[in-house]
Design a protein around this motif. Structure first.
Motif, PDB file in Angstrom:
ATOM      1  N   VAL A   1       0.850  -1.203   0.000  1.00  0.00           N
ATOM      2  CA  VAL A   1       0.000   0.000   0.000  1.00  0.00           C
ATOM      3  C   VAL A   1       0.881   1.247   0.000  1.00  0.00           C
ATOM      4  O   VAL A   1       2.053   1.185   0.365  1.00  0.00           O
ATOM      5  CB  VAL A   1      -0.969   0.025   1.216  1.00  0.00           C
ATOM      6  CG1 VAL A   1      -1.909  -1.163   1.163  1.00  0.00           C
ATOM      7  CG2 VAL A   1      -0.226   0.061   2.544  1.00  0.00           C
ATOM      8  N   ASN A   2       0.314   2.384  -0.403  1.00  0.00           N
ATOM      9  CA  ASN A   2       1.067   3.645  -0.450  1.00  0.00           C
ATOM     10  C   ASN A   2       0.915   4.467   0.822  1.00  0.00           C
ATOM     11  O   ASN A   2       1.720   5.351   1.090  1.00  0.00           O
ATOM     12  CB  ASN A   2       0.627   4.487  -1.640  1.00  0.00           C
ATOM     13  CG  ASN A   2       0.831   3.755  -2.933  1.00  0.00           C
ATOM     14  OD1 ASN A   2      -0.066   3.063  -3.407  1.00  0.00           O
ATOM     15  ND2 ASN A   2       2.019   3.837  -3.490  1.00  0.00           N
ATOM     16  N   TYR A   3      -0.174   4.232   1.528  1.00  0.00           N
ATOM     17  CA  TYR A   3      -0.324   4.913   2.815  1.00  0.00           C
ATOM     18  C   TYR A   3      -1.203   4.091   3.735  1.00  0.00           C
ATOM     19  O   TYR A   3      -1.999   3.257   3.293  1.00  0.00           O
ATOM     20  CB  TYR A   3      -0.892   6.339   2.644  1.00  0.00           C
ATOM     21  CG  TYR A   3      -2.333   6.408   2.198  1.00  0.00           C
ATOM     22  CD1 TYR A   3      -3.378   6.291   3.101  1.00  0.00           C
ATOM     23  CD2 TYR A   3      -2.658   6.614   0.861  1.00  0.00           C
ATOM     24  CE1 TYR A   3      -4.705   6.363   2.691  1.00  0.00           C
ATOM     25  CE2 TYR A   3      -3.969   6.677   0.432  1.00  0.00           C
ATOM     26  CZ  TYR A   3      -4.990   6.557   1.365  1.00  0.00           C
ATOM     27  OH  TYR A   3      -6.304   6.615   0.964  1.00  0.00           O
ATOM     28  N   ILE A   4      -1.009   4.340   5.021  1.00  0.00           N
ATOM     29  CA  ILE A   4      -1.875   3.745   6.042  1.00  0.00           C
ATOM     30  C   ILE A   4      -2.663   4.884   6.670  1.00  0.00           C
ATOM     31  O   ILE A   4      -2.091   5.930   7.013  1.00  0.00           O
ATOM     32  CB  ILE A   4      -1.023   3.056   7.132  1.00  0.00           C
ATOM     33  CG1 ILE A   4      -0.282   1.846   6.555  1.00  0.00           C
ATOM     34  CG2 ILE A   4      -1.883   2.647   8.319  1.00  0.00           C
ATOM     35  CD1 ILE A   4       0.699   1.221   7.547  1.00  0.00           C
ATOM     36  N   ALA A   5      -3.978   4.695   6.799  1.00  0.00           N
ATOM     37  CA  ALA A   5      -4.775   5.655   7.569  1.00  0.00           C
ATOM     38  C   ALA A   5      -5.034   5.043   8.941  1.00  0.00           C
ATOM     39  O   ALA A   5      -5.308   3.847   9.044  1.00  0.00           O
ATOM     40  CB  ALA A   5      -6.096   5.927   6.855  1.00  0.00           C
ATOM     41  N   ILE A   6      -4.923   5.864   9.970  1.00  0.00           N
ATOM     42  CA  ILE A   6      -5.196   5.383  11.331  1.00  0.00           C
ATOM     43  C   ILE A   6      -6.260   6.272  11.978  1.00  0.00           C
ATOM     44  O   ILE A   6      -6.174   7.486  11.912  1.00  0.00           O
ATOM     45  CB  ILE A   6      -3.903   5.333  12.195  1.00  0.00           C
ATOM     46  CG1 ILE A   6      -4.200   4.829  13.613  1.00  0.00           C
ATOM     47  CG2 ILE A   6      -3.202   6.686  12.255  1.00  0.00           C
ATOM     48  CD1 ILE A   6      -4.438   3.362  13.729  1.00  0.00           C
ATOM     49  N   GLY A   7      -7.240   5.622  12.575  1.00  0.00           N
ATOM     50  CA  GLY A   7      -8.269   6.413  13.241  1.00  0.00           C
ATOM     51  C   GLY A   7      -9.447   5.572  13.686  1.00  0.00           C
ATOM     52  O   GLY A   7      -9.479   4.374  13.434  1.00  0.00           O
ATOM     53  N   PRO A   8     -10.419   6.175  14.331  1.00  0.00           N
ATOM     54  CA  PRO A   8     -10.435   7.594  14.621  1.00  0.00           C
ATOM     55  C   PRO A   8      -9.426   7.998  15.704  1.00  0.00           C
ATOM     56  O   PRO A   8      -9.339   7.344  16.731  1.00  0.00           O
ATOM     57  CB  PRO A   8     -11.871   7.846  15.111  1.00  0.00           C
ATOM     58  CG  PRO A   8     -12.400   6.518  15.539  1.00  0.00           C
ATOM     59  CD  PRO A   8     -11.657   5.483  14.765  1.00  0.00           C
ATOM     60  N   VAL A   9      -8.715   9.087  15.413  1.00  0.00           N
ATOM     61  CA  VAL A   9      -7.787   9.622  16.415  1.00  0.00           C
ATOM     62  C   VAL A   9      -8.588  10.339  17.490  1.00  0.00           C
ATOM     63  O   VAL A   9      -8.334  10.183  18.690  1.00  0.00           O
ATOM     64  CB  VAL A   9      -6.761  10.580  15.760  1.00  0.00           C
ATOM     65  CG1 VAL A   9      -5.828  11.155  16.830  1.00  0.00           C
ATOM     66  CG2 VAL A   9      -5.953   9.860  14.696  1.00  0.00           C
ATOM     67  N   PHE A  10      -9.596  11.110  17.066  1.00  0.00           N
ATOM     68  CA  PHE A  10     -10.493  11.799  18.006  1.00  0.00           C
ATOM     69  C   PHE A  10     -11.930  11.379  17.682  1.00  0.00           C
ATOM     70  O   PHE A  10     -12.193  10.726  16.670  1.00  0.00           O
ATOM     71  CB  PHE A  10     -10.357  13.323  17.861  1.00  0.00           C
ATOM     72  CG  PHE A  10      -8.947  13.812  18.006  1.00  0.00           C
ATOM     73  CD1 PHE A  10      -8.342  13.892  19.258  1.00  0.00           C
ATOM     74  CD2 PHE A  10      -8.204  14.188  16.888  1.00  0.00           C
ATOM     75  CE1 PHE A  10      -7.029  14.330  19.389  1.00  0.00           C
ATOM     76  CE2 PHE A  10      -6.890  14.633  17.007  1.00  0.00           C
ATOM     77  CZ  PHE A  10      -6.308  14.708  18.259  1.00  0.00           C
ATOM     78  N   LYS A  11     -12.852  11.829  18.534  1.00  0.00           N
ATOM     79  CA  LYS A  11     -14.263  11.475  18.345  1.00  0.00           C
ATOM     80  C   LYS A  11     -14.763  12.004  16.992  1.00  0.00           C
ATOM     81  O   LYS A  11     -14.459  13.133  16.615  1.00  0.00           O
ATOM     82  CB  LYS A  11     -15.063  12.137  19.479  1.00  0.00           C
ATOM     83  CG  LYS A  11     -16.461  11.636  19.628  1.00  0.00           C
ATOM     84  CD  LYS A  11     -17.024  12.192  20.946  1.00  0.00           C
ATOM     85  CE  LYS A  11     -18.486  11.874  21.112  1.00  0.00           C
ATOM     86  NZ  LYS A  11     -19.361  12.446  20.119  1.00  0.00           N
ATOM     87  N   THR A  12     -15.510  11.172  16.296  1.00  0.00           N
ATOM     88  CA  THR A  12     -16.033  11.571  14.984  1.00  0.00           C
ATOM     89  C   THR A  12     -17.528  11.334  14.901  1.00  0.00           C
ATOM     90  O   THR A  12     -18.039  10.406  15.524  1.00  0.00           O
ATOM     91  CB  THR A  12     -15.340  10.779  13.853  1.00  0.00           C
ATOM     92  OG1 THR A  12     -15.880  11.205  12.601  1.00  0.00           O
ATOM     93  CG2 THR A  12     -15.514   9.279  13.995  1.00  0.00           C
ATOM     94  N   SER A  13     -18.208  12.175  14.138  1.00  0.00           N
ATOM     95  CA  SER A  13     -19.636  11.931  13.905  1.00  0.00           C
ATOM     96  C   SER A  13     -19.875  11.596  12.434  1.00  0.00           C
ATOM     97  O   SER A  13     -21.008  11.467  11.999  1.00  0.00           O
ATOM     98  CB  SER A  13     -20.453  13.165  14.326  1.00  0.00           C
ATOM     99  OG  SER A  13     -19.895  14.304  13.734  1.00  0.00           O
TER     100      SER A  13
END
Ligand code: TZP
Ligand code: MG
Length: 236
Positions: free
Chosen positions: A144-156
């Motif tokens: 893969v070209n990038y990794i996304a990590i989350g949610p880091v903070f609360k999300t709606s």
């Protein structure tokens, strides 16, 4: 063949696949579209995001049938191409392939990244969502070209989100994944963007902070975030 030799060859094969993927310079700001939040088509959102200076956008659609999503993505890609915006399709490697979009963003339950890489080829941008340190550690070995990590903070913006990992979780992920491009997602806003980058994110992905509220202000919101990200004094 012994079990050990088999595992060893598998590891070498994985490393070789990763080596064929050229490192890409990805921008610090990664807007994600949301048609319900904005009341706008994906194409219209691309136009407004690009007006504000966005150059790399993810098309995310969780409510349309694949055929409708395909049509929306086709229209959005025309606008993106005309404006030099790279377009990443959320979830659907088939739609990315059919449209020759710039890439696909996969979740933990989507097509495995190795399979998407075989479909889309070495030059496609493939991103992968992770939600824990363990998932991110495993993802660092994927093509893969990038990794996304989350949610880091609360999300709606996400239905049934995973537990927030916070800045400490983000720091741990950074330490585990070497030089892999890391995108932080979930509840990123002006008040936490600096801490998020200092904790090790290379880029920030956002929905609500860019798209909620008056759609006429989308371009100005993008421009304000780009200003913050480009002005290092704001971040150090
Ligand atoms: N994955 C983890 S959090 C999230 C996704 C798609 C939503 C991010 O949206 P927002 O509004 O920036 O919190
Ligand atoms: Mg997905």
């Amino acid at each position: 063949m012994s079990w050990w030799k088999c595992r060893h060859e598998e590891t070498i094969a994985k490393r070789l696949i990763r080596l064929t993927i050229l490192p890409l310079k990805l921008p610090k700001l990664y807007p994600i579209t949301d048609a319900r939040l904005t009341g706008l088509s994906h194409a219209e959102q691309i136009a407004r995001l690009s007006d504000g200076g966005a150059t790399f956008v993810q098309l995310r659609e969780k409510h349309l049938a694949p055929r409708e999503f395909y049509r929306e993505a086709e229209a959005a890609l025309k606008i993106a191409r005309a404006r030099g915006v790279r377009l990443i399709i959320n979830d659907r490697a088939d739609i990315a392939l059919a449209l020759r979009a710039d890439g696909v963003h996969l979740g933990q339950d989507d097509l495995p990244p190795e399979a998407a890489r075989r479909l889309l080829g070495d030059s496609a941008i493939i991103g992968f969502s992770t939600h824990t340190v363990e998932q991110a550690r495993a993802a660092a070995h994927l093509p893969v070209n990038y990794i996304a990590i989350g949610p880091v903070f609360k999300t709606s913006s996400k239905e049934n989100p995973d537990p927030v990992i916070g800045l400490d979780g983000l720091r741990r992920v950074r330490a585990e994944i070497g030089g892999m491009h890391l995108i932080a997602i979930g509840g990123i806003a002006h008040l936490n963007i600096r801490d998020t980058l200092q904790a090790g994110a290379d880029s920030v992905a956002m929905i609500d902070s860019l798209l909620a509220g008056n759609p006429l202000e989308i371009a100005a919101r993008i421009a304000a975030f780009l200003d913050t990200l480009e002005n290092k004094e704001n971040l150090s």
